[in-house]
Design a protein around this motif. Structure first.
Motif, PDB file in Angstrom:
ATOM      1  N   SER A  11       0.989  -1.435  -0.358  1.00 10.51           N
ATOM      2  CA  SER A  11       0.409  -0.201   0.524  1.00 10.51           C
ATOM      3  C   SER A  11       0.913   1.058   0.287  1.00 10.51           C
ATOM      4  O   SER A  11      -0.103   2.093  -0.178  1.00 10.51           O
ATOM      5  CB  SER A  11      -1.046   0.069   1.183  1.00 10.51           C
ATOM      6  N   LEU A  12       2.143   1.277  -0.105  1.00  8.29           N
ATOM      7  CA  LEU A  12       3.067   2.464  -0.088  1.00  8.29           C
ATOM      8  C   LEU A  12       3.074   3.346  -0.545  1.00  8.29           C
ATOM      9  O   LEU A  12       2.606   4.799  -1.177  1.00  8.29           O
ATOM     10  CB  LEU A  12       4.989   2.106   0.686  1.00  8.29           C
ATOM     11  N   HIS A  32      -2.017   9.566  -1.460  1.00 14.93           N
ATOM     12  CA  HIS A  32      -2.641  10.771  -0.743  1.00 14.93           C
ATOM     13  C   HIS A  32      -1.637  11.474  -0.101  1.00 14.93           C
ATOM     14  O   HIS A  32      -2.685  12.594   0.848  1.00 14.93           O
ATOM     15  CB  HIS A  32      -3.032   9.516   0.756  1.00 14.93           C
ATOM     16  N   LEU A  33      -0.683  11.051   0.969  1.00 16.03           N
ATOM     17  CA  LEU A  33       0.157  12.595   1.002  1.00 16.03           C
ATOM     18  C   LEU A  33       0.225  14.053   0.230  1.00 16.03           C
ATOM     19  O   LEU A  33       0.503  14.518   0.383  1.00 16.03           O
ATOM     20  CB  LEU A  33       1.354  11.640   1.660  1.00 16.03           C
ATOM     21  N   LYS A  71       4.510  12.458 -10.214  1.00 16.10           N
ATOM     22  CA  LYS A  71       4.677  12.435  -8.729  1.00 16.10           C
ATOM     23  C   LYS A  71       5.654  11.141  -9.469  1.00 16.10           C
ATOM     24  O   LYS A  71       5.139  10.063  -9.284  1.00 16.10           O
ATOM     25  CB  LYS A  71       5.045  12.091  -7.433  1.00 16.10           C
ATOM     26  N   LYS A  72       7.488  11.076  -8.960  1.00 14.48           N
ATOM     27  CA  LYS A  72       7.298   9.995  -9.712  1.00 14.48           C
ATOM     28  C   LYS A  72       7.916   9.290  -8.111  1.00 14.48           C
ATOM     29  O   LYS A  72       9.334   9.710  -7.461  1.00 14.48           O
ATOM     30  CB  LYS A  72       9.354   9.676 -10.255  1.00 14.48           C
ATOM     31  N   ILE A  73       7.750   8.374  -7.872  1.00 16.06           N
ATOM     32  CA  ILE A  73       8.267   7.389  -6.321  1.00 16.06           C
ATOM     33  C   ILE A  73       9.347   6.597  -6.819  1.00 16.06           C
ATOM     34  O   ILE A  73       9.525   5.548  -7.662  1.00 16.06           O
ATOM     35  CB  ILE A  73       7.205   6.799  -5.918  1.00 16.06           C
ATOM     36  N   ILE A  74      10.552   7.025  -5.878  1.00 19.22           N
ATOM     37  CA  ILE A  74      11.787   6.042  -6.816  1.00 19.22           C
ATOM     38  C   ILE A  74      12.052   5.098  -5.176  1.00 19.22           C
ATOM     39  O   ILE A  74      12.772   6.462  -4.341  1.00 19.22           O
ATOM     40  CB  ILE A  74      13.085   7.195  -7.408  1.00 19.22           C
ATOM     41  N   THR A  75      12.471   3.909  -5.406  1.00 21.91           N
ATOM     42  CA  THR A  75      13.138   3.180  -4.092  1.00 21.91           C
ATOM     43  C   THR A  75      14.130   3.577  -4.729  1.00 21.91           C
ATOM     44  O   THR A  75      14.622   2.558  -6.030  1.00 21.91           O
ATOM     45  CB  THR A  75      12.659   1.507  -4.624  1.00 21.91           C
ATOM     46  N   VAL A  76      15.337   3.260  -3.621  1.00 22.37           N
ATOM     47  CA  VAL A  76      16.624   2.826  -4.066  1.00 22.37           C
ATOM     48  C   VAL A  76      17.629   2.538  -2.496  1.00 22.37           C
ATOM     49  O   VAL A  76      16.911   2.166  -1.841  1.00 22.37           O
ATOM     50  CB  VAL A  76      17.508   4.818  -4.172  1.00 22.37           C
ATOM     51  N   LEU A  77      18.941   1.941  -3.327  1.00 23.35           N
ATOM     52  CA  LEU A  77      19.487   1.448  -1.718  1.00 23.35           C
ATOM     53  C   LEU A  77      20.968   2.451  -1.212  1.00 23.35           C
ATOM     54  O   LEU A  77      21.053   2.690  -1.794  1.00 23.35           O
ATOM     55  CB  LEU A  77      19.884   0.504  -1.787  1.00 23.35           C
ATOM     56  N   PHE A  92      13.751   3.746  11.593  1.00 22.83           N
ATOM     57  CA  PHE A  92      14.122   2.200  10.976  1.00 22.83           C
ATOM     58  C   PHE A  92      13.152   1.863  10.854  1.00 22.83           C
ATOM     59  O   PHE A  92      13.007   0.289   9.837  1.00 22.83           O
ATOM     60  CB  PHE A  92      15.110   1.532  11.627  1.00 22.83           C
ATOM     61  N   GLU A  93      11.825   2.134  11.620  1.00 19.72           N
ATOM     62  CA  GLU A  93      10.212   1.447  11.448  1.00 19.72           C
ATOM     63  C   GLU A  93      10.009   2.214   9.513  1.00 19.72           C
ATOM     64  O   GLU A  93       9.935   2.828   9.609  1.00 19.72           O
ATOM     65  CB  GLU A  93       9.915   1.502  12.332  1.00 19.72           C
ATOM     66  N   SER A  94       9.467   0.849   9.069  1.00 23.11           N
ATOM     67  CA  SER A  94       8.856   1.570   7.369  1.00 23.11           C
ATOM     68  C   SER A  94       7.392   1.819   8.246  1.00 23.11           C
ATOM     69  O   SER A  94       7.237   2.846   7.257  1.00 23.11           O
ATOM     70  CB  SER A  94       7.661  -0.467   7.211  1.00 23.11           C
TER      71      SER A  94
END
Length: 326
Positions: A102-103, A109-110, A125-131, A173-175
């Motif tokens: 659901s992220l 919504h934010l 908006k482009k959500i980009i997940t990274v390390l 560090f919690e999601s």
């Protein structure tokens, strides 16, 4: 400019607590915000980078030029994928976030709430997940049409990656902190810096930030807005009047001693009253109390969020009619 009336803001704050307790209930504002157009796309850059073939690296760089800062050699980027620690980072992230669930919708919504209060913000908006290799300074970044989330900094407070960090930071560090961190990344870009060096000035400045997070994230539990546990929030609620009395009796509000920030504002395992209660208290109780003063001010004054941000701490305090709960 959108203006919040005294009545509507009071209803909003009451409703936010109601929604928190009832889960699926929605406020009138929620329904209004949901109608705001917002196009969100998700890019799993972490997966594309790690699983991509070396011979396709130039194509990846051309596709995401903003992800490859100048000055870093291609060989260094490619070498990361062979690094044992980086491999483990990717594997652990993939265990927890193979599916973002659901992220993306929660972030959307934010972003809709952000656009509600700041209409000039982008509706794409482009959500980009990274390390980020556990870069705690770059956990969640709001940047115009981009939103970056470093998934390796949200693997849970008990993950072994974070053992070297102080125990009191482990909740970060919690999601559950992804949304508050993203909201904060946006807010700090809008919140003017203060020249007020008083303790009250620091309390109100941080209180403004948490209050804005509350407006942008009405469904997020209040403890998460402070990066507290439920027990820490309950301690603040139960001891609000005693904390306030301590600040007043010791004439701290207009004190400019820089040590007060370390005692009551900055992240710490506990707040430093130099009393027996210290070990029971959470850190940053000055931030929590500043939030309550700002909430009281906004309930009793008809101003916009932008006008709140521009006001000085002394005026906010004097017009807040703040009284601690007994």
């Amino acid at each position: 400019m959108f203006k919040i009336s005294k009545i509507s803001l009071s209803c909003l704050l009451v409703s936010s607590f109601f929604v928190w307790g009832c889960g699926d209930s929605k406020t009138k504002l929620d329904h209004e915000v949901e109608q705001i157009p917002m196009e969100v796309t998700v890019v799993r850059f972490d997966q594309e980078f790690y699983t991509g073939k070396d011979e396709d690296f130039q194509q990846l760089k051309a596709k995401y030029p903003y992800m490859f800062p100048a000055g870093v050699a291609d060989a260094d980027w490619l070498g990361k994928k062979q690094d044992t620690i980086f491999k483990e980072l990717y594997e652990e992230v993939n265990k927890s976030y193979a599916d973002l669930k659901s992220l993306p919708e929660e972030l959307k919504h934010l972003f809709q709430y952000i656009k509600y209060y700041y209409p000039e913000e982008s509706d794409h908006k482009k959500i980009i997940t990274v390390l980020s290799e556990v870069d705690v300074a770059a956990k969640a970044i709001y940047a115009d049409t981009l939103a970056l989330v470093s998934l390796d900094t949200y693997l849970g407070k008990d993950h072994h990656f974070y053992k070297s960090f102080p125990n009191y930071t482990h909740l970060t560090f919690e999601s559950s902190q992804i949304l508050p961190d993203m909201a904060e990344s946006f807010i700090v870009q809008k919140l003017p810096k203060t020249m007020d060096r008083t303790f009250l000035g620091a309390m109100i400045q941080k209180g403004k930030l948490v209050f804005a997070k509350e407006l942008l994230l009405p469904k997020v539990p209040k403890e998460n807005l402070m990066t507290y546990s439920k027990e820490q929030l309950d301690w603040c609620l139960a001891n609000e009047s005693q904390v306030w009395r301590y600040f007043i009796d010791n004439q701290l509000l207009f004190d400019t001693d820089v040590k007060l920030s370390a005692r009551f504002i900055d992240p710490a395992p506990f707040s430093k009253f130099y009393l027996d209660i210290d070990g029971e208290s959470p850190g940053r109780v000055g931030v929590w109390l500043g939030w309550q003063i700002v909430r009281s001010f906004m309930e009793n004054n008809n101003v916009t969020l932008q006008e709140l941000f521009a006001m000085n701490a002394k005026d906010i305090f004097e017009k807040s009619k703040y009284k601690p709960k007994k």
